[in-house]
Structures are given as C-alpha cells and as structure tokens.
Design an enzyme around this catalytic site. Structure first.
Site, PDB file in Angstrom:
ATOM      1  N   THR A 101      48.482  39.051  36.772  1.00 53.70           N
ATOM      2  CA  THR A 101      49.099  39.673  37.938  1.00 53.70           C
ATOM      3  C   THR A 101      48.650  38.952  39.194  1.00 53.70           C
ATOM      4  O   THR A 101      47.459  38.759  39.414  1.00 53.70           O
ATOM      5  CB  THR A 101      48.710  41.158  38.013  1.00 53.70           C
ATOM      6  OG1 THR A 101      49.053  41.789  36.785  1.00 53.70           O
ATOM      7  CG2 THR A 101      49.437  41.842  39.153  1.00 53.70           C
ATOM      8  N   TYR A 466      34.485  36.373  45.039  1.00 51.85           N
ATOM      9  CA  TYR A 466      34.232  34.934  44.984  1.00 51.85           C
ATOM     10  C   TYR A 466      34.131  34.542  43.509  1.00 51.85           C
ATOM     11  O   TYR A 466      33.125  34.012  43.052  1.00 51.85           O
ATOM     12  CB  TYR A 466      32.919  34.569  45.677  1.00 51.85           C
ATOM     13  CG  TYR A 466      32.932  34.681  47.175  1.00 51.85           C
ATOM     14  CD1 TYR A 466      34.091  35.005  47.878  1.00 51.85           C
ATOM     15  CD2 TYR A 466      31.775  34.459  47.911  1.00 51.85           C
ATOM     16  CE1 TYR A 466      34.087  35.099  49.260  1.00 51.85           C
ATOM     17  CE2 TYR A 466      31.765  34.541  49.297  1.00 51.85           C
ATOM     18  CZ  TYR A 466      32.917  34.868  49.967  1.00 51.85           C
ATOM     19  OH  TYR A 466      32.904  34.967  51.328  1.00 51.85           O
TER      20      TYR A 466
END
Length: 544
Positions: A101, A466
């Site tokens: 997604t 991150y």
C-alpha cells in the site's frame, strides 16, 4: 540442452504460468467484486498498459528502487473510493497475492512499491480529501493526501491553526501518520499520533471500521505501529493546534573556525530543555573549501513567537550560538513551512500543493537516539570520522517539552522522556547501479557503527518512519517471532512490541490485531515489520 537446463526451463515456465493465472484470476475477482460501488477496471494497470511505468514511477521517491533490475509489481490499483480498497483486500486474500500500500512513496527502503516475490501495489493517491473544521479545531484527512495539501487546506480556513507534522510537503499522510510522524512543533504539541482522535481502516476482512468499531487496541496500533501492518487506513481525524499569527525562524551556521565543537556541546546540554515553543535542529556535514575538509554545523529553528522573546530566551539559555536579531525572520506559520523546506523567499502558499519533489536522488537513511550529552572529546572523534567518510550527514532533532510529558506507552512510539535528540543519518547520491549503492550505503553503516558509544543501548533504539532494513529483516520461518523481536524492540521497545504482537479477539471472534499460527506469528519476509493478521492470509505490505 542439458537435463538441468530443461528442468529449470520447465519449472520457470510452470512458475510463470502460475503467476499469470493468479494475476488474471485476481483481476477477474476485482471486476466481479460485490464490494464495488463504482467500476474498478479503469483503475487497474497491468504491465501491458502503456501508462504502467508512469503510474509506478510517479511515487518512487528513492531512485535506488527505480533501477531496471528492481522487481516490478504485477499490477497497480489506483483506488478511487473505499470500495476499491475493500475489493483489493478481499481478492488479494482469496488469491494469496501480496499487497503493498502506497500513499506518498517516501518510505526510505521502498517498501510500499518493492518486494522479493509476486505482488501488486494499492496506490492511494486519489484518496486525498481533506475536510477542515475550524469551529471544533479538527480535520478529516485521507491517507493519500500529502502534508503540503493538509497545511494548505488548514491555512485556507485559518492563519492561526496548524498541525505538528513533517517539514517535507510531498510526504504522504498515510505512512507519516501511522508511523508516528514528527515535525518542528513536536516540542510544543508532540507527534502526529498524539493529535489523532479517530481513524477509518479497511481490515483484512474488508470491513470499514472507525475508532469505535475497531476498538482501542487496533486504534492504538495504527497510531504509531505502522498502519498497513493491520489493514489499509483510509483516513485520520486530527486535532488542529494553535499557532501565533507570526512565528520566527532562523538559520545560523558555525564552522571549525567558529568554535563549532563548543556550540554543538552546548546544544546537547540545552536543546531538550529550552522553551517548548523553540525547536532548533542541528545538522553536521563536511565542508570542502579549497581541498580542506572541515565540519560545518547548521542550526535551523522555528520559534512560536516573536524575535524579541526569542532573543531573550537565546541570550539566557544558548548564548554560545551567537544569535543576532538580524538572523531572524518573522512570518506566518505556512510561510515558515515553505522556508524550512528551503523554497525560494516569497513562494506562494499554493506551492504546498505540488506533489512532485524538487529533486529525486538515490538515498539511505538510518536513525539513533541520544540519551546523554556527548563530550567535547566525543564530538571531536565524530567530526574526525565524518571528515574521513566525507559524505554522510548527521541531523539532530531535539526532544524535551511535550515529548517528555507523554507516556512511552500512550502510543506504540516509545521514545519520549530521557531522550535529548533523535539522529538521522543521511546520504544522497546520483550515480546509478548496485556498486555505487553498496559503496554509499556502506559509508552510512560505518558511521552508524562508529556512533555506538554515543547513543542508546540495550536496545539501540530506532525510529519506525526512518525504515532501515539493516537492523533486521524477517524471513517468515519458524523463527519469525525471534527475528521480529530483533528490530521490534528497537522501534517500539519491549513492552509496546509485545503489546503489538500479543493479539486480542474482538467480540465477534475476528482477529483485531494478531493471530498466532504454527506456533509463531505472521510476518512478511520482504519487510522489517511484523504483519498482524492470519498467517495464511498474509497480504499486507508496509505503509508510507
């Protein structure tokens, strides 16, 4: 042709035929889905479609994953409404096709559009409506919207409201929010997830749920635990925050000749203790002047107030920086977003609506947390190593303020009190190919290893948004839980990680979070985060 070659050709042909059959059956399932409220055929792009490459590359933000050798999806679905999402989930589940997604595509490891096996992309960029209500200081924002679009829509309604999220306007809401996004107002208002009050998600059974119907455990999980580990988040409801009509920004640089070590040392002493309205980011890079390489530190700041008040705070708490009134600029909050992202002075607010980054590069990112001030000697060692490596950049984002007041258990994101700053390791390059990528990525790894004495330990913590596959990858075998724990406790710390994988049943007996099977939990082998649903229904990828 040898027997081995014949066998290989036969197996490859069989695999290709199976793959094609799965794709065709999947597409047929989509078109015939009873979930659909609008036709989906125009939103399905196969590799035979002339627009396939354009659609795929439109939201690839890391050129490392736009090489000819990068595995491409079998197809892309550019969902136009919730029913397209529901059909995609249910058909992927029925035909056991991995789904990735994508919202903004800024995931650092390309996890929303890359996999090591047959997969498709569910692209949410069309789901980008934003409804702002200044009356109750809230907004509903769909996950395909960008941060810039959200900021612009808020500014349309009010010059004294904003939202504490990232400084890059092309980042997608979906991954940024679900992974606990942050920005330069976090010391005042906390993270994005600290300001989310409701959400809509399509779960693995194709149901559209809100906070009440999904339950508090699932809502907790998708506000910091990575949304697509649990379903497809459609939208979030957020609380807007108050900002002054005029804020102050500055950028000051210091070099080795300007006592950079003393200034950096003082920053580490006070950055998390300053007035909560003040955010000062510290960035180290290597400055090459006439062949001489030295360290340069840049201090970029947002202050939710005027220059006079800011100067009083700086003179009292951080005089070492030598800030002068002439370094400061006053502007409204929206213009400060444009300034922080280094848009040209005078850029109109409408600049925030652009979904195209100003530049695209190959990149690698890593993260760390600083718990104790680094000594001047330690800073000297770090600077020496950075000069030796030359390319990596270190960015220190200060904590404290509101970040230290919220419990580490309030959300899956646990990095709260006790942190001075989060470090981002960054390296960008323009050369193509695996050899160049390995060379530059290794430089970030060398610096990350060198920083071990100066950062958090047991575990060495990391920031989920991150995303960094260096710290752990799951192979989905009998050791899935143990492999997941390696990186899970770094992203979430032990208690929150265990809560994410514990699993709770809803009243109707369906899994709200996790299900154990074959004596281990379900993880996707292509990504570095656990996937919390039925093992045999393993279809979800990672967000962002």
């Amino acid at each position: 042709m040898s027997i081995i070659a014949l066998i290989f050709f036969f197996l490859f042909s069989q695999s290709l035929e199976t793959s094609n059959n799965v794709k065709l059956n999947f597409i047929q399932c989509l078109i015939n889905s009873t979930q659909l409220t609008t036709p989906i055929s125009g939103s399905v792009y196969t590799r035979a479609n002339s627009s396939f490459s354009t659609v795929l590359q439109a939201y690839i933000r890391n050129l490392r994953f736009n090489e000819s050798t990068t595995r491409k999806p079998a197809l892309i679905i550019t969902a136009l409404d919730v029913s397209h999402v529901q059909a995609s989930v249910l058909c992927a589940k029925e035909h056991k096709l991995l789904m990735k997604t994508r919202s903004g595509g800024h995931d650092f490891e390309g996890l929303s559009y890359v996999a090591d096996r047959n997969f498709f992309i569910l692209d949410l960029f069309n789901l980008r409506s934003i409804n702002v209500s200044i009356e109750d200081e809230t907004a509903w924002v769909q996950t395909g919207a960008t941060l810039g679009e959200l900021y612009y829509r808020i500014a349309e309604k009010s010059s004294t409201h904003g939202f504490p999220a990232g400084s890059c306007p092309t980042v997608g809401v979906g991954g940024h929010f679900s992974g606990a996004g942050y920005g330069n107002m976090m010391r005042k208002y906390g993270l994005t997830v600290d300001n989310i009050i409701d959400a809509e998600i399509v779960d693995v059974n194709g149901r559209l749920l809100n906070r009440e119907s999904m339950g508090e455990e699932l809502f907790w999980a998708i506000t910091g635990g990575g949304g697509v580990s649990f379903g497809v988040v459609i939208s979030y409801k957020i609380n807007l925050v108050r900002v002054p009509a005029s804020v102050t920004v500055f950028q000051v640089r210091r070099t080795s000749e300007q006592n950079v070590t003393d200034v950096a040392f003082r920053w580490l002493q006070v950055a998390n203790k300053l007035d909560e309205n003040l955010f000062i980011r510290m960035v180290f890079d290597v400055n090459n002047t006439n062949g001489e390489k030295t360290i340069r530190a840049s201090f970029r700041s947002l202050f939710l107030g005027n220059t006079t008040t800011l100067m009083t705070i700086m003179d009292q708490s951080f005089p070492e920086l030598g800030l002068k009134p002439s370094d400061c600029q006053e502007m409204n909050w929206t213009q400060s977003v444009l300034w922080y992202y280094k848009f040209p002075a005078g850029s109109p607010d409408s600049t925030l609506l652009s979904r195209t980054p100003r530049s695209l590069v190959h990149l690698k990112r890593k993260s760390d947390y600083v718990k104790k001030p680094i000594s001047k000697q330690g800073l000297g060692f770090i600077f020496k190593k950075m000069v030796e490596l030359e390319r990596p950049v270190l960015t220190f984002n200060p904590y404290g303020g509101r970040m230290a007041e919220i419990s580490e258990f309030a959300k899956p994101f646990p990095h709260r009190a006790g942190n001075i700053a989060k470090i981002q390791y960054a390296l960008d390059w323009n050369e193509t190919g695996v050899e160049a990528a390995n060379r530059y990525i290794n430089l970030t790894r060398v610096l990350h290893d060198y920083m071990t004495p100066f950062v958090s330990k047991f575990p060495r913590e990391a920031f989920l948004n991150y995303r960094d596959l260096d710290i752990g990858v799951n192979h989905n075998g009998k050791n899935s839980f143990l492999e997941g724990t390696v990186y899970g406790v770094k992203y979430f710390k032990e208690t929150n990680f265990k809560r994410l994988v514990k699993g709770k049943d809803t009243e109707n007996g369906s899994p709200s979070l996790t299900m154990a099977c074959d004596e281990h939990f379900a993880f996707d082998p292509a990504v570095s985060q656990p996937l919390f649903h039925l093992c045999r229904e393993r279809i979800m990828g990672l967000p962002y």
